[in-house]
Motif scaffolding. Structure first.
Motif, mmCIF file in Angstrom:
data_model
loop_
_atom_site.group_PDB
_atom_site.id
_atom_site.type_symbol
_atom_site.label_atom_id
_atom_site.label_comp_id
_atom_site.label_asym_id
_atom_site.label_seq_id
_atom_site.Cartn_x
_atom_site.Cartn_y
_atom_site.Cartn_z
ATOM 1 N N HIS A 13 0.846 -1.207 0.000
ATOM 2 C CA HIS A 13 0.000 0.000 0.000
ATOM 3 C C HIS A 13 0.873 1.246 0.000
ATOM 4 N N LYS A 14 0.643 2.131 -0.961
ATOM 5 C CA LYS A 14 1.447 3.347 -1.055
ATOM 6 C C LYS A 14 0.881 4.411 -0.119
ATOM 7 N N PRO A 15 1.757 5.120 0.582
ATOM 8 C CA PRO A 15 1.264 6.136 1.517
ATOM 9 C C PRO A 15 0.589 7.280 0.777
ATOM 10 N N ASN A 16 -0.324 7.894 1.430
ATOM 11 C CA ASN A 16 -1.072 8.999 0.859
ATOM 12 C C ASN A 16 -0.391 10.308 1.237
ATOM 13 N N TRP A 17 0.262 10.953 0.244
ATOM 14 C CA TRP A 17 0.993 12.187 0.540
ATOM 15 C C TRP A 17 0.057 13.327 0.898
ATOM 16 N N LYS A 18 -1.229 13.163 0.586
ATOM 17 C CA LYS A 18 -2.197 14.201 0.950
ATOM 18 C C LYS A 18 -2.369 14.294 2.467
ATOM 19 N N VAL A 19 -1.861 13.282 3.161
ATOM 20 C CA VAL A 19 -1.930 13.298 4.622
ATOM 21 C C VAL A 19 -1.275 14.563 5.176
ATOM 22 N N ILE A 20 -0.186 14.998 4.496
ATOM 23 C CA ILE A 20 0.537 16.181 4.974
ATOM 24 C C ILE A 20 -0.380 17.396 4.991
ATOM 25 N N SER A 21 -1.245 17.513 3.954
ATOM 26 C CA SER A 21 -2.155 18.663 3.915
ATOM 27 C C SER A 21 -3.137 18.632 5.077
ATOM 28 N N GLY A 22 -3.397 17.433 5.617
ATOM 29 C CA GLY A 22 -4.297 17.318 6.753
ATOM 30 C C GLY A 22 -3.718 17.881 8.032
ATOM 31 N N LEU A 23 -2.397 18.186 8.010
ATOM 32 C CA LEU A 23 -1.759 18.747 9.202
ATOM 33 C C LEU A 23 -1.905 20.264 9.268
ATOM 34 N N TRP A 24 -2.315 20.892 8.146
ATOM 35 C CA TRP A 24 -2.384 22.350 8.137
ATOM 36 C C TRP A 24 -3.285 22.931 9.227
ATOM 37 N N PRO A 25 -4.467 22.354 9.476
ATOM 38 C CA PRO A 25 -5.301 22.942 10.538
ATOM 39 C C PRO A 25 -4.595 23.034 11.886
ATOM 40 N N TYR A 26 -3.658 22.109 12.135
ATOM 41 C CA TYR A 26 -2.951 22.119 13.414
ATOM 42 C C TYR A 26 -1.835 23.175 13.421
ATOM 43 N N LEU A 27 -1.371 23.564 12.206
ATOM 44 C CA LEU A 27 -0.395 24.651 12.114
ATOM 45 C C LEU A 27 -1.080 26.007 12.173
ATOM 46 N N ALA A 28 -2.304 26.049 11.634
ATOM 47 C CA ALA A 28 -3.013 27.336 11.523
ATOM 48 C C ALA A 28 -3.262 27.977 12.875
ATOM 49 N N GLU A 29 -3.316 27.159 13.924
ATOM 50 C CA GLU A 29 -3.574 27.705 15.264
ATOM 51 C C GLU A 29 -2.456 28.629 15.718
ATOM 52 N N PHE A 30 -1.221 28.404 15.179
ATOM 53 C CA PHE A 30 -0.065 29.210 15.578
ATOM 54 C C PHE A 30 0.631 29.777 14.338
ATOM 55 N N ARG A 31 -0.124 30.480 13.505
ATOM 56 C CA ARG A 31 0.450 31.027 12.270
ATOM 57 C C ARG A 31 1.664 31.914 12.548
ATOM 58 N N GLY A 32 1.567 32.753 13.566
ATOM 59 C CA GLY A 32 2.663 33.659 13.895
ATOM 60 C C GLY A 32 3.941 32.909 14.230
ATOM 61 N N ARG A 33 3.807 31.869 15.034
ATOM 62 C CA ARG A 33 4.978 31.067 15.410
ATOM 63 C C ARG A 33 5.591 30.383 14.189
ATOM 64 N N ARG A 102 6.141 24.589 20.533
ATOM 65 C CA ARG A 102 4.743 24.672 20.963
ATOM 66 C C ARG A 102 3.803 24.184 19.858
ATOM 67 N N VAL A 103 4.141 24.491 18.607
ATOM 68 C CA VAL A 103 3.279 24.099 17.483
ATOM 69 C C VAL A 103 3.209 22.580 17.375
ATOM 70 N N ALA A 104 4.370 21.923 17.387
ATOM 71 C CA ALA A 104 4.412 20.469 17.231
ATOM 72 C C ALA A 104 3.750 19.762 18.404
ATOM 73 N N GLU A 105 4.068 20.210 19.616
ATOM 74 C CA GLU A 105 3.495 19.547 20.787
ATOM 75 C C GLU A 105 1.983 19.752 20.860
ATOM 76 N N ARG A 106 1.512 20.955 20.509
ATOM 77 C CA ARG A 106 0.075 21.213 20.533
ATOM 78 C C ARG A 106 -0.638 20.376 19.464
ATOM 79 N N ALA A 107 0.008 20.207 18.308
ATOM 80 C CA ALA A 107 -0.582 19.373 17.253
ATOM 81 C C ALA A 107 -0.743 17.942 17.728
ATOM 82 N N MET A 108 0.290 17.403 18.389
ATOM 83 C CA MET A 108 0.203 16.049 18.926
ATOM 84 C C MET A 108 -0.927 15.952 19.948
ATOM 85 N N ARG A 109 -1.031 16.974 20.788
ATOM 86 C CA ARG A 109 -2.080 16.975 21.808
ATOM 87 C C ARG A 109 -3.464 17.015 21.171
ATOM 88 N N ARG A 110 -3.647 17.910 20.179
ATOM 89 C CA ARG A 110 -4.945 18.054 19.534
ATOM 90 C C ARG A 110 -5.371 16.752 18.837
#
Length: 597
Positions: A13-33, A102-110
């Motif tokens: 099974h080939k990985p779905n590279w679109k998965v990366i786009s699914g991470l954007w909402p977790y980055l958007a919370e800390f755009r400034g950072r 903070r961005v990475a840890e908050r994403a993991m938490r969310r």
């Protein structure tokens, strides 16, 4: 996206590279950072690329003034600049990591919280099909994979590509296009080789993961069933089965290691050949005087500086592939909608009386196995209806449908005239208290397990519930009292004690509707009589559905329903049913005969 079970993920099974786009909402919370971290990244790379230039000027100055008068302050100034550039590269790199942490840890938490909530929202059938150990591993690896993707995609691949472009630009401007072409060819060959070989070896990584899940699930399942293993002297059997799983995991890991060695060797060969070609070009030009000794030093520094992160890029790509697999599995858990969902216009259940009605209910867990056939009955508000019958007759299924672990195939179930499919699950379950046949406790104190019925309850309310469930004498006999640890799944308590905890929880919850699913099945006759008194007190003024195996617990029910083959074949009071001399009378005689024996 389909959520694969523990061991059915296809190896190819080939990985779905679109998965990366699914991470954007977790980055958007800390755009400034994120923006600030990217700015530090660019500054860090500019300092890194400028470092060999400072080194070039140091070497050229010393070489050109060899044997002559040297102004000491000039090389000292250049050395200071060289040191500051190196320090700046490290400093801004660390600032980048600190800002982004903070961005990475908050994403993991969310994500972890979202998956946790989603799993609790899944239907009972999903959890009956899953293996807890493998599921836990998927969540753990998936959340770690998210952190890896966020950190290394932004802070390794992007900076490495930026550095390659900057170095290529400097070499093109200062020297000639030959160096640029040599570097670009080396980078392209390296990347293509890494991608192709990594694609080939990904199946070994997946297989190792699958075997890891399998062995972990086996270990967890065996330890959770510790007593069963001991009952049948199957320690050696369990160890043998676990070792077989570990052997499969070992073989998969070995294939993974060997393929990794092949990848690393190929990457090292490409880098080595590129270094030979580019350094040979530089040596020739330095020998004929086309470039200075400082230029030669700068080229050498750039190659070392460039190929070290490029070598890491191969590792990062491999790990990103693996992280994508893990995150895809994690998002796969989120991808499937729960089998039981609130209707779009669902409203909160309003319980005014508590009347429960089953109306022509049909239900099957599987299409080829019908469980309930045209079941209709009503439980008037404040009344108790007991359901009896042989094993497999469908008694416990009634309780599962009322609690909406499953939805009926045909017909309807209503509470005070409200179809339970049209109200929110939260309000429905808040109105129903359940004492299950098999009570499972958390590995915590006795007090916390009691208070679980209503976590915000006061201590006095918890103590009162324990008294009503006839638990107080038992608790006071324990050295640690209410602070006694009950062990994994409550194994330190007897079946009867666990059952009383379940009853105390329901007392604390104080719901208008009760489901007693063979609530006294784990109790001896003396304890049963004491608990029946408590249950009678608790069920007073409440609508109660009692699933009973022991017919002695049903004598005081307002109505007794007798089920056979998924249908209600008899109904009435205890004395009425005995007078009919039918199914109920037969079950009664059978149980009394066993009791006499």
């Amino acid at each position: 996206m389909r959520a694969y079970a523990d061991n059915d993920y296809p190896a190819d099974h080939k990985p779905n590279w679109k998965v990366i786009s699914g991470l954007w909402p977790y980055l958007a919370e800390f755009r400034g950072r994120v923006v600030l971290a990217l700015a530090f990244l660019v500054i860090s790379k500019l300092a890194t690329v400028a470092t060999p230039v400072a080194l070039k000027y140091i070497v050229d100055y010393l070489d050109q003034n060899r044997g002559g008068e040297v102004l000491l302050w000039i090389p000292v100034l250049l050395v200071v600049a060289y040191g500051l550039l190196r320090f700046g590269s490290t400093l801004f790199s660390e600032l980048r990591d600190a800002v982004f942490a903070r961005v990475a840890e908050r994403a993991m938490r969310r994500v972890s919280l979202r998956v946790f909530e989603h799993l609790h929202n899944r239907e009972l059938a999903f959890h009956l099909d899953r293996k807890t150990g493998g599921l836990a591993r998927d969540i753990e690896r998936g959340t770690n994979g998210i952190s890896f993707l966020l950190r290394f995609t932004l802070f390794n691949i992007v900076p490495t590509l930026l550095e390659i472009l900057l170095v290529a630009g400097i070499l093109f401007v200062v020297f000639n296009v030959g160096y640029v072409l040599a570097i670009l060819v080396a980078v392209v060959v390296y990347v293509v080789f890494s991608i192709k070989v990594t694609e080939w070896r990904t199946r070994f990584v997946r297989e190792a993961n699958s075997r890891d899940n399998q062995s972990n699930s086996r270990a967890v399942d065996s330890l959770l069933n510790y007593e069963t293993v001991k009952y049948f002297n199957n320690e050696r059997f369990e160890a043998r089965m676990y070792d077989q799983n570990l052997d499969d995991w070992e073989q998969a890991r070995l294939k993974n290691r060997l393929s990794l060695a092949a990848l690393n060797s190929g990457q090292a060969l490409i880098i080595g050949l590129a270094m030979i070609v580019i350094m040979a070009m530089a040596v020739r030009e330095a020998a004929i005087g086309e470039i200075t000794l400082g230029d030669f030093t700068m080229i050498n520094a750039y190659l070392l500086q460039l190929f070290i992160p490029l070598n890491a890029l191969g590792f990062v790509y491999r790990e990103i592939r693996q992280a994508l697999v893990n995150v895809e599995r994690l998002f796969g858990l989120l991808g499937d909608e729960p089998g039981i969902e609130d209707a779009p216009d669902a409203k909160a259940l309003v319980v005014s009386k508590g009347e429960v009605c089953f109306d022509h209910v049909h239900f099957a867990y599987r299409q080829d196995r019908q469980i309930l056939r045209d079941v209709s009955f009503a439980i008037p508000a404040g009344h108790t209806v007991a359901v009896v019958g042989a094993s497999g007759a469908g008694k416990s299924t009634l309780a599962r449908l009322l609690f909406r672990f499953y939805d009926v195939d045909q017909g309807s179930i209503t509470i005070d005239g409200q179809d339970i499919r049209t109200v929110t699950q939260d309000s429905l379950r808040a109105a129903i208290g359940v004492v299950p046949q098999d009570t499972v406790l958390f590995n915590d104190t006795l007090y916390r397990n009691l208070a679980y019925g209503r976590p915000e309850a006061t201590e006095e309310e918890v103590y009162r519930a324990a008294r009503m469930a006839h638990l107080e004498d038992f608790i006071h006999s324990l050295p640690d009292g209410y602070q006694t640890q009950v062990g994994e799944r409550g194994l330190k308590l007897s079946g009867g004690e666990k059952q009383r905890v379940a009853i105390a929880r329901v007392i604390l919850k104080n719901p208008p509707v009760l489901i007693l699913d063979e609530a006294t099945s784990s109790l001896d006759s003396l304890s049963e009589q004491a608990i029946l008194g408590a249950l009678k007190e608790v069920s007073r003024q409440r609508t109660s559905l009692v699933i009973a195996h022991r017919l002695s617990t049903t004598r005081d029910a307002d109505t007794i329903l007798v089920m056979d083959g998924g249908r209600i074949v008899e109904s009435g009071h205890h004395t009425e049913l005995l007078a009919l001399d039918g199914h109920y009378a037969h079950l009664w005689a059978q149980q009394h005969r066993r009791g006499d024996e």
